[in-house]
Design an enzyme around this catalytic site. Sequence first.
Site, PDB file in Angstrom:
ATOM      1  N   ASP A   8      14.408  -3.701  -8.067  1.00  0.00           N
ATOM      2  CA  ASP A   8      13.260  -3.703  -8.978  1.00  0.00           C
ATOM      3  C   ASP A   8      13.449  -2.685 -10.100  1.00  0.00           C
ATOM      4  O   ASP A   8      13.557  -1.489  -9.845  1.00  0.00           O
ATOM      5  CB  ASP A   8      12.007  -3.351  -8.166  1.00  0.00           C
ATOM      6  N   SER A  41       2.665  -2.072  -8.158  1.00  0.00           N
ATOM      7  CA  SER A  41       2.910  -1.878  -9.583  1.00  0.00           C
ATOM      8  C   SER A  41       1.847  -0.928 -10.151  1.00  0.00           C
ATOM      9  O   SER A  41       1.590   0.128  -9.569  1.00  0.00           O
ATOM     10  CB  SER A  41       2.906  -3.237 -10.284  1.00  0.00           C
ATOM     11  N   HIS A  81      10.295  -6.486  -6.884  1.00  0.00           N
ATOM     12  CA  HIS A  81       9.030  -5.803  -7.142  1.00  0.00           C
ATOM     13  C   HIS A  81       8.025  -6.024  -6.006  1.00  0.00           C
ATOM     14  O   HIS A  81       7.642  -7.146  -5.721  1.00  0.00           O
ATOM     15  CB  HIS A  81       8.477  -6.306  -8.462  1.00  0.00           C
TER      16      HIS A  81
END
Lengths: 493, 493
Positions: free
Chosen positions: B431, B179, B456
């Site tokens: 995601d 991320s 994710h």
Amino acid sequence: MASAERGSSGPLCLLLLLLASSALALKPASARRGSPGTSHRSRRAPDYRTLYYPQKIDHFGFDEDFTFKQRYLLADKHWNENGGPILFYAGNEGDIDLFCNNTGFMWDVAEEFQAMLVFAEHRYYGESLPFGEESYADSKRLNYLTSEQALADFAVLIRYLKATIPGAKDSAVIAIGGSYGGMLAAWLRMKYPDVVVGALAASAPIWQFEDLVPCDAFYDIVTNDFHKSGEGCSESVSKSWNAINNLSAKAYGRQWLSKTFHLCSPLQNKEDVLYFKAWLGETWVNLAMVNYPYEADFLQPLPAWPIQVVCKFLNDPSLDDKALLKNIFKAVNVYYNYTGNTQCLNISQAATVSLGDRGWSYQACTEMVMPICSNGIKDMFEPLPWDFKSYADDCFKQWGVIPRLTWITTEFGGKNISSHSNIVFSNGGLDPWSAGGVHKNITDTLVSIFIPEGAHHLDLRSKHADDPVSVVRARQLEVKYMKQWIKKTNTAL
Amino acid sequence: MASAERGSSGPLCLLLLLLASSALALKPASARRGSPGTSHRSRRAPDYRTLYYPQKIDHFGFDEDFTFKQRYLLADKHWNENGGPILFYAGNEGDIDLFCNNTGFMWDVAEEFQAMLVFAEHRYYGESLPFGEESYADSKRLNYLTSEQALADFAVLIRYLKATIPGAKDSAVIAIGGSYGGMLAAWLRMKYPDVVVGALAASAPIWQFEDLVPCDAFYDIVTNDFHKSGEGCSESVSKSWNAINNLSAKAYGRQWLSKTFHLCSPLQNKEDVLYFKAWLGETWVNLAMVNYPYEADFLQPLPAWPIQVVCKFLNDPSLDDKALLKNIFKAVNVYYNYTGNTQCLNISQAATVSLGDRGWSYQACTEMVMPICSNGIKDMFEPLPWDFKSYADDCFKQWGVIPRLTWITTEFGGKNISSHSNIVFSNGGLDPWSAGGVHKNITDTLVSIFIPEGAHHLDLRSKHADDPVSVVRARQLEVKYMKQWIKKTNTAL
């Protein structure tokens, strides 16, 4: 073109402010102010526009959100408006006019490249003052004077130019710079490779940090320049320090020195003598930097191969103290009075009235900590070890900041730069700053060009009938690499 | 391992704070606090030391010269002390324990690589607070919360580790992150390629800026996840907004909604209803991010393939408003009450009591401006155009800063990153953040790995019996590239 008259003392002279000696570090640069000498560019009636771009004062923080006007010069007489390249001078520590005037190479190749020329002024120099006349008022306002901020200025400006100038959207941009400007050009390519396709870093001492190179190499080169330029020359300089020390111990001797050297202000005490010797040292260093093969006036109006001229007065190191120092005066007088108009020599002549000097002094006291030392054995200077503690103390006294010895190598990779590409590092064999330069090809696209007969970024100067073959060949190579970078970019479009 | 209990809401949930809607942008994240769920790592009895390094608060200025203690975790059980590699997690917006716990991949491969693991906490999160409890007091003290400062922290820390740990001097360091941490890992390789030989950037939306990707792609992916997970599912969500609007227009309807959804605090006015809808929207987004193939508890304790479980309640979009919303409650209850222990649902449950949330909100209001929008036609959300003006106004109200829309693309190159090398960008097809990810091989050494069944950064999680083949294969590829980078480094020594 007012800048030559305005008195910026040139990119390397300013660099000298950080020489190892704390006395030197705090001593004003020695280049003479106000000499009206004809600059090379001013004979050309340069054709450019002066423009300004509103830059964020702080690119790396959001509490300070104001902008300042960054000056840049733009010349597009030869530009191919259908995507021709942009040659971008990464301005260094002085008025941008000075660099515009002394980077004839860019003007010489503009037509061949069908290139637009841009000369971007470095923040806190010339007219590009974030807080106007208050820019140097305190460490709070000086806080945004860093190489990282300057690089961000350049990246933002280039992005703006490409976005707003019709036909420039896909233009290849090449960063060019000399000395600290050369360091910035190389770093711009390293940190913003999407912004510039390559960089020509002339006489850029990117390795004059920490322990990447021996601290005494700088003075060795100066010494060698003198050694090669006349018999007894470097020995005469070498012996002069003791002669000064002997004479200056007494008031009479200081009077004699003041008179012999035609000093504007007499030497009154030991501190004055320290400044006097530092000023002499800077003179020798400056001569090494501008030891060009033709008459020029980068730091001072000077004859061709000025060290040879200087050395004509220094061929007998066996003279007694006074006779030796009389010759030393004649030698420095070549540097300070080539025009014959100088009434007296002022050892604080290049006092930090110029913004450039002050700015570099601050930069040397923060990021640009370049260890330089002399030993008095291999070199012709008095021994002066590199003493960071003393250097840092002086910085704190002068600017209220603590220099960070290891930051530049952390930020810009030190010697581990092989994963970057498309940078030409050129260095001159006569140039003391070549001690901290890149002298070998690191990869196929990170290449070194050596100019044995070159002083400080001779290759960036206009072509000249008396250019040595090595610099002619260097420029040809530089042009070849630049064309490769542009071609590759345009093919990739 | 206290962090899972402490309540950081996870790397992506936090990213959500900046969703296009200003209501959402200012709304707290929705992950439940204090859920005691068993973290994967805590079952492992992780073996590491917690250490601290004194970092400069400001790497890019010298007026502020103080340091703060950056926390990092170090595990060397499997490390080859003779130059074994270092896998370096580039901490993102939360307590570093959280990322240490949820990056099982690094623990899984440590032995094979004979690697040291380092998890470095991002400044202003967890314990790494530059001004202690006052770190968020005002925009002045928040001024050093930027990605550039964080990257500099990482570079300085890695240099320190290599210089001080016996045997680490020539260790290859690989940056790893998911991320925002993945963005940092990629950017660390781009900006400090001498420091890390390569980067694994998992689910890193480095292109979710400016106009690099369509702003509506994010919600399209969420919608598609629901669309594929059960008949009528996305249609049910799509219809729910009008049902809420119809009912909430009157006090009675708001009461009904409050009761039906077991809300801890009743909806009293229109503003509450806006928050309620934003909270629902975040719930769907969070489900899409953690739609893992096995029971897990990254943002919440959840069953395997949670969206499929949710969609079982949402198979009939033709129901009337109340019946539809009763099903919507059952659906969100899967997310908030999988353990069955939740007494009531709190739409400000994930209020910004956690430093993580506040920090990301500030970052989203300065550098991390990620345009996201919904249109209500292709996606199952209410239409919400991207409105930078409104976004910026809210940021100024909340933090006293003005976001810079074009800075990140200028600083990190936008889509023009081809001159960099050795970065793996992995993205999961489920995601929503993959919308802003890198989905094609840019060069031989800038490669993309796509995991169709991945939510994710599934690839960064520990291996699991129920892993889809695509993530097993992705991890194999990642290991292959990482070995190549290490091998090349060691050969070059």
